[in-house]
Design a protein around this motif. Structure first.
Motif, short mmCIF file in Angstrom:
data_model
loop_
_atom_site.label_atom_id
_atom_site.label_comp_id
_atom_site.label_asym_id
_atom_site.label_seq_id
_atom_site.Cartn_x
_atom_site.Cartn_y
_atom_site.Cartn_z
N LEU A 130 25.72 54.30 34.71
CA LEU A 130 26.33 55.73 35.32
C LEU A 130 26.01 56.95 34.38
O LEU A 130 27.55 56.68 33.95
CB LEU A 130 26.64 55.99 36.65
N PRO A 131 25.87 58.29 34.48
CA PRO A 131 26.24 59.16 33.43
C PRO A 131 28.03 60.26 33.91
O PRO A 131 28.19 60.21 34.97
CB PRO A 131 25.79 60.66 33.89
N ASN A 132 28.54 59.61 32.27
CA ASN A 132 29.87 60.65 32.97
C ASN A 132 30.27 60.72 31.34
O ASN A 132 30.72 60.02 30.38
CB ASN A 132 31.25 59.55 32.80
N ALA A 133 30.27 62.65 30.74
CA ALA A 133 30.25 63.34 29.54
C ALA A 133 31.84 63.83 29.55
O ALA A 133 32.21 63.83 28.23
CB ALA A 133 29.13 63.62 29.33
N MET A 134 32.55 63.39 30.95
CA MET A 134 33.77 63.82 31.30
C MET A 134 34.84 63.57 30.20
O MET A 134 35.82 63.70 29.51
CB MET A 134 34.38 64.42 32.55
N TYR A 135 34.66 62.30 30.40
CA TYR A 135 35.96 60.85 29.41
C TYR A 135 34.86 59.55 29.58
O TYR A 135 34.54 59.81 30.27
CB TYR A 135 37.30 61.31 30.49
N GLY A 136 36.44 58.73 29.12
CA GLY A 136 36.16 57.82 29.00
C GLY A 136 35.84 57.04 27.56
O GLY A 136 36.75 57.35 26.54
N GLU A 137 36.04 55.71 27.35
CA GLU A 137 36.25 54.90 26.38
C GLU A 137 35.67 55.70 25.68
O GLU A 137 35.79 54.80 24.06
CB GLU A 137 36.15 53.39 26.55
N TRP A 138 34.61 55.46 25.65
CA TRP A 138 33.98 56.65 24.77
C TRP A 138 34.42 57.69 23.84
O TRP A 138 34.67 58.12 21.87
CB TRP A 138 32.24 57.09 24.97
N MET A 139 35.10 58.27 24.38
CA MET A 139 35.74 59.40 23.69
C MET A 139 37.34 58.55 23.14
O MET A 139 37.82 58.54 21.93
CB MET A 139 36.69 60.05 24.57
N GLY A 140 37.41 57.46 23.76
CA GLY A 140 38.78 56.86 23.27
C GLY A 140 37.89 56.36 21.81
O GLY A 140 39.03 56.58 20.79
N ALA A 141 37.31 56.03 21.63
CA ALA A 141 36.82 55.13 20.51
C ALA A 141 36.83 56.29 19.19
O ALA A 141 36.99 56.02 18.36
CB ALA A 141 35.68 54.73 21.15
N LEU A 142 36.22 58.06 19.89
CA LEU A 142 36.24 58.92 18.70
C LEU A 142 37.11 59.04 18.17
O LEU A 142 37.30 59.77 16.85
CB LEU A 142 35.11 59.17 19.20
N LEU A 143 38.32 59.22 19.07
CA LEU A 143 39.74 59.47 19.03
C LEU A 143 41.34 58.26 17.68
O LEU A 143 42.04 58.10 17.88
CB LEU A 143 40.62 60.19 19.80
#
Length: 273
Positions: A238-251
């Protein structure tokens, strides 16, 4: 007198224009040098997309339509265990976009305290397609298990919010929340001991396998390439552009950075020309 007045007028005009020019230059410099607050307002922009766009709804319906097709396909086979599906909760069956808006407009990100205040309201809306799909699954005698990284202290509110929308199997037996580690493999394994799990549904790669947990964004990308055949097969995203581990990885998982520091780190990841 007229000459003197004109001279005075000229001097005043020059001073005024000089001040205005200085003011405009300073303002322009501020606009040009200030880093956009991606960590703060990016989730707000994403929440706007999630709340208001038909495309978001279309993607959710697409995911659940595909899940229905797969469920019909897999449930027709015989197996020595009863069937189940395992789903995440947040941004998979319940919509938490108001929380991202509330925090972002205050210049804040996620924290446990404010999150629990939000979930205690039991006011999450549903993700489009989720209620009908999960009801369809239970109508076919397939158990639904909710594996979420909400805290165990949120169990009562979570059950109430799911029941508000008549989600099936909304009880303590079928809701497995975080206790200690955020990894979900152990909880999924508990379900697999008694059931044959036909589908996994989620908005984060960790909803499907622990191999994605706490990996760099390069490693996550490589793993998705390697396991591409599983998506749309046994894994429904399911789509979620607000938060997630994808952001954690970039940080680099430096969640204790300030919102300004996080924004600068995220800006460095962007492609430009």
């Amino acid at each position: 007198m007229k000459l003197i007045n004109i001279a005075r007028y000229s001097i005043v005009c020059v001073c005024f224009l000089s001040m205005a020019a200085c003011s405009n230059t300073k303002h322009a410099a501020t606009l040009n040098t200030a880093a956009p607050q991606l960590a703060t307002y990016g989730p707000v922009w994403a929440a706007l997309w999630q709340q208001k766009t038909a495309e978001y709804k279309a993607l959710c319906f697409q995911a659940y339509n595909l899940a229905t097709l797969r469920l019909d396909e897999y449930a027709s086979a015989s197996h020595d265990k009863p069937f189940a599906v395992v789903t995440d909760i947040d941004e998979t069956v319940l919509d938490n976009s108001p929380y991202s808006v509330h925090q972002g407009l205050k210049g804040l990100g996620y924290d446990d305290s404010s999150w629990m205040e939000w979930t205690a309201k039991k006011d999450c809306d549903t993700v489009p397609g989720a209620p009908s799909f999960l009801k369809y699954a239970t109508a076919k005698n397939i158990q639904v298990f909710y594996v979420s990284n909400r805290l165990e202290a949120e169990l009562e509110a979570t059950i109430a919010n799911l029941k508000k929308w008549n989600f099936p199997n909304a009880d303590a037996e079928h809701i497995l929340l975080k206790s200690g580690t955020s990894g979900k493999d152990a909880r999924r394994a508990l379900v697999a001991q008694r059931y044959s799990v036909l589908l996994f549904l989620g908005d984060n790669l960790g909803d499907f396998s622990g191999i994605y947990d706490h990996q760099s964004y390069e490693k996550r990308d490589a793993l998705v390439q390697t396991n591409a055949s599983g998506f749309g097969s046994h894994f429904i995203v399911l789509p979620n552009a607000m938060y997630g581990e994808w952001m954690g990885a970039l940080l680099n998982y430096q969640y204790k950075q300030s919102q300004t520091e996080q924004s600068k780190t995220l800006l460095q990841q962007l492609k430009n020309y």
